[in-house]
Write an enzyme that holds these catalytic residues in place. Structure first.
Site, PDB file in Angstrom:
ATOM      1  N   ASP A 163       0.855  -1.195   0.000  1.00 12.35           N
ATOM      2  CA  ASP A 163       0.000   0.000   0.000  1.00 12.35           C
ATOM      3  C   ASP A 163       0.884   1.235   0.000  1.00 12.35           C
ATOM      4  O   ASP A 163       2.074   1.160   0.322  1.00 12.35           O
ATOM      5  CB  ASP A 163      -0.944   0.018   1.214  1.00 12.35           C
ATOM      6  CG  ASP A 163      -1.977   1.161   1.150  1.00 12.35           C
ATOM      7  OD1 ASP A 163      -2.181   1.741   0.067  1.00 12.35           O
ATOM      8  OD2 ASP A 163      -2.587   1.467   2.193  1.00 12.35           O
ATOM      9  N   SER A 164       0.277   2.360  -0.326  1.00 13.80           N
ATOM     10  CA  SER A 164       1.008   3.626  -0.268  1.00 13.80           C
ATOM     11  C   SER A 164       1.198   4.057   1.175  1.00 13.80           C
ATOM     12  O   SER A 164       2.047   4.886   1.480  1.00 13.80           O
ATOM     13  CB  SER A 164       0.209   4.701  -0.990  1.00 13.80           C
ATOM     14  OG  SER A 164      -1.074   4.777  -0.408  1.00 13.80           O
ATOM     15  N   CYS A 178      -4.634  -1.561  -1.749  1.00 14.03           N
ATOM     16  CA  CYS A 178      -4.892  -0.139  -1.971  1.00 14.03           C
ATOM     17  C   CYS A 178      -5.880  -0.022  -3.127  1.00 14.03           C
ATOM     18  O   CYS A 178      -5.592  -0.488  -4.242  1.00 14.03           O
ATOM     19  CB  CYS A 178      -3.575   0.552  -2.332  1.00 14.03           C
ATOM     20  SG  CYS A 178      -3.762   2.254  -2.829  1.00 14.03           S
ATOM     21  N   GLU A 182      -3.456   7.622   9.011  1.00 18.24           N
ATOM     22  CA  GLU A 182      -1.995   7.530   9.161  1.00 18.24           C
ATOM     23  C   GLU A 182      -1.583   8.011  10.552  1.00 18.24           C
ATOM     24  O   GLU A 182      -0.792   7.378  11.238  1.00 18.24           O
ATOM     25  CB  GLU A 182      -1.293   8.418   8.116  1.00 18.24           C
ATOM     26  CG  GLU A 182      -1.360   7.917   6.696  1.00 18.24           C
ATOM     27  CD  GLU A 182      -0.412   6.757   6.409  1.00 18.24           C
ATOM     28  OE1 GLU A 182       0.676   6.712   6.987  1.00 18.24           O
ATOM     29  OE2 GLU A 182      -0.784   5.889   5.599  1.00 18.24           O
ATOM     30  N   CYS A 236     -11.379   2.564   0.692  1.00 16.80           N
ATOM     31  CA  CYS A 236      -9.960   2.888   0.861  1.00 16.80           C
ATOM     32  C   CYS A 236      -9.516   2.074   2.064  1.00 16.80           C
ATOM     33  O   CYS A 236     -10.208   2.062   3.097  1.00 16.80           O
ATOM     34  CB  CYS A 236      -9.795   4.381   1.125  1.00 16.80           C
ATOM     35  SG  CYS A 236      -8.124   4.815   1.671  1.00 16.80           S
ATOM     36  N   HIS A 275      -7.421   2.491   4.213  1.00 13.13           N
ATOM     37  CA  HIS A 275      -7.142   3.238   5.446  1.00 13.13           C
ATOM     38  C   HIS A 275      -8.377   3.360   6.333  1.00 13.13           C
ATOM     39  O   HIS A 275      -8.268   3.506   7.541  1.00 13.13           O
ATOM     40  CB  HIS A 275      -6.688   4.670   5.122  1.00 13.13           C
ATOM     41  CG  HIS A 275      -5.246   4.782   4.746  1.00 13.13           C
ATOM     42  ND1 HIS A 275      -4.767   4.355   3.538  1.00 13.13           N
ATOM     43  CD2 HIS A 275      -4.183   5.264   5.439  1.00 13.13           C
ATOM     44  CE1 HIS A 275      -3.466   4.590   3.486  1.00 13.13           C
ATOM     45  NE2 HIS A 275      -3.082   5.135   4.629  1.00 13.13           N
TER      46      HIS A 275
HETATM   47  N1  DGN Z   1      -5.117   3.004   1.077  1.00 11.86           N
HETATM   48  C1  DGN Z   1      -5.264   3.504  -0.251  1.00 11.86           C
HETATM   49  C2  DGN Z   1      -6.559   3.042  -0.870  1.00 11.86           C
HETATM   50  O1  DGN Z   1      -7.119   2.031  -0.462  1.00 11.86           O
HETATM   51  O2  DGN Z   1      -7.017   3.675  -1.807  1.00 11.86           O
HETATM   52  C3  DGN Z   1      -5.155   4.984  -0.449  1.00 11.86           C
HETATM   53  C4  DGN Z   1      -4.041   5.677   0.244  1.00 11.86           C
HETATM   54  C5  DGN Z   1      -3.599   6.929  -0.448  1.00 11.86           C
HETATM   55  O3  DGN Z   1      -2.503   6.969  -0.915  1.00 11.86           O
HETATM   56  N2  DGN Z   1      -4.366   7.933  -0.542  1.00 11.86           N
END
Ligand code: DGN
Length: 258
Positions: free
Chosen positions: A7-8, A71, A149, A181, A183
């Site tokens: 993931d990012s 992600c 985060e 997402c 997150h």
């Molecule tokens: N966790 C990522 C997702 O599911 O889209 C997005 C995180 C990001 O870089 N904005």
């Protein structure tokens, strides 16, 4: 087996947690492209080339058996390019539009995701295919990603800020909200408190864990081996995050760009 989760940011940890619960005792590696976070703001070309250049060598280095792109922002875009250059299975995470449409009694659902996922053609195709009998409202937010985060790094989100970010949803009459997402499941309790019982929150974590289990060749499980969890970053991380990762059982943390 060796499983690489990407993931990012820390969002993919919500997916990793589901996978570890369902299939413990594997060798888990987490690749975190924090140098380029948030992905919701990157151009499509930047996203595809950067992810492929990062993930491909890691798969080789770790001899990974499977890759999970935890992600939505990346999965709705990079899967074809990635599958073309990798010979191992690649599991993507995309918004749970189909189960949401099936669950909704009012035929009015919402998708909360990054701005990138919201505008992606892939997402609109999912909606046309699986939710054509529903009214679908789209909510894009990068701020919520950053709040998740911060939470993992030890800073609790302020209820006022969350309330403000979720205000457009509280004013809607939708009954199912897709957390599109990875997150956002990390803020599930907080989101749910603001939206109340009348809104069901849906994410893709459990379905992804099952998919990974089904794709893995049969093999030994060794729950004792839970310390074999490594974390790779593309930029330095805060002390708070390092601490949280150690608590989560990450035995090794490496900045692959330094
Ligand atoms: N966790 C990522 C997702 O599911 O889209 C997005 C995180 C990001 O870089 N904005």
């Amino acid at each position: 087996h060796t499983i690489l989760v990407f993931d990012s940011g820390v969002g993919g940890l919500s997916v990793l947690q589901e996978i570890r619960q369902l299939i413990p005792g594997q060798h888990y590696h987490y690749l975190f492209d924090n140098a380029r976070l948030p992905y919701g703001e990157l151009s499509e070309a930047e996203l595809i080339s950067g992810c492929v250049a990062l993930i491909e060598p890691m798969v080789t280095r770790l001899a990974a058996d499977i890759v999970v792109i935890a992600c939505n922002t990346a999965s709705t875009l990079i899967l074809p390019a990635l599958r073309q250059c990798l010979s191992v299975p690649v599991v993507g995470v995309v918004p749970a539009i189909k189960p949401a449409a099936q669950l909704s009694k009012s035929h009015h659902i919402g998708l909360l995701a990054t701005p990138g996922t919201i505008k992606r053609e892939y997402t609109h195709e999912l909606i046309r295919k699986f939710a054509d009998d529903c009214r679908v409202e789209l909510f894009g937010s990068s701020e919520l990603v950053m709040l998740a985060e911060q939470k993992i790094a030890g800073l609790e989100p302020s209820p006022q800020q969350l309330q403000k970010l979720l205000a457009p949803i509280t004013q809607s009459s939708l009954d199912v909200l897709v957390l599109g997402c990875t997150h956002f499941p990390m803020l599930k309790a907080e989101i749910s408190q603001i939206l109340g019982d009348q809104v069901t929150l849906l994410d893709s974590g459990t379905a992804i864990a099952r998919r990974v289990r089904d794709l893995l060749p049969a093999g030994e499980e060794n729950p004792e081996d839970e310390t074999a969890v490594a974390y790779y970053t593309t930029a330095a991380i805060s002390e708070g995050l390092t601490l949280s990762l150690k608590k989560l059982g990450f035995s090794k943390i490496e900045n692959i760009k330094s």
